[in-house]
Design an enzyme around this catalytic site. Structure first.
Site, mmCIF file in Angstrom:
data_model
loop_
_atom_site.group_PDB
_atom_site.id
_atom_site.type_symbol
_atom_site.label_atom_id
_atom_site.label_comp_id
_atom_site.label_asym_id
_atom_site.label_seq_id
_atom_site.Cartn_x
_atom_site.Cartn_y
_atom_site.Cartn_z
ATOM 1 N N ALA A 74 -3.801 -4.909 0.069
ATOM 2 C CA ALA A 74 -4.379 -4.441 -1.199
ATOM 3 C C ALA A 74 -5.365 -5.442 -1.800
ATOM 4 O O ALA A 74 -6.111 -5.096 -2.706
ATOM 5 C CB ALA A 74 -3.272 -4.152 -2.203
ATOM 6 N N MET A 75 -5.373 -6.672 -1.289
ATOM 7 C CA MET A 75 -6.291 -7.663 -1.842
ATOM 8 C C MET A 75 -7.683 -7.458 -1.278
ATOM 9 O O MET A 75 -7.870 -7.441 -0.064
ATOM 10 C CB MET A 75 -5.830 -9.078 -1.518
ATOM 11 C CG MET A 75 -6.765 -10.105 -2.105
ATOM 12 S SD MET A 75 -6.123 -11.752 -1.968
ATOM 13 C CE MET A 75 -7.665 -12.640 -2.057
#
Length: 101
Positions: A74-75
């Protein structure tokens, strides 16, 4: 702690990606220092229980730089135009030598 759902993670990543450019310290788009960058970009998720805790883990600076440039799950990835190499090296050192909070 309840695991985050995929839509929540994607929404948080999108919010971070949208917020990061507007969080620049000045109109030139340059950060003043590594601590400011951590406080305004990294802490947005990593100090708010969205991303994993980074402090006190003795993560290698090379690993931190690779994750910041490439992204991970998700980063989002951050380009050198968003966080330059000098500031990123300082952020990586700051995180790798930080004490647990």
């Amino acid at each position: 702690m309840k695991p985050w759902s995929a839509p929540t993670i994607l929404l948080a990543a999108a919010a971070l990606a949208a917020a990061a450019p507007s969080a620049f310290a000045d109109s030139s788009g340059k950060w003043r220092n590594s601590q400011e960058t951590y406080d305004k970009v990294c802490a947005y998720c990593h100090e708010a229980n969205v991303g994993p805790v980074l402090t006190g883990r003795k993560l290698p600076p090379e690993y931190i730089r690779a994750i910041v440039r490439s992204g991970n799950r998700a980063m989002p990835a951050f380009r050198p135009t968003e966080i330059d190499d000098e500031i990123l090296a300082g952020v990586a050192k700051l995180i790798s030598t930080s004490a647990a909070k």
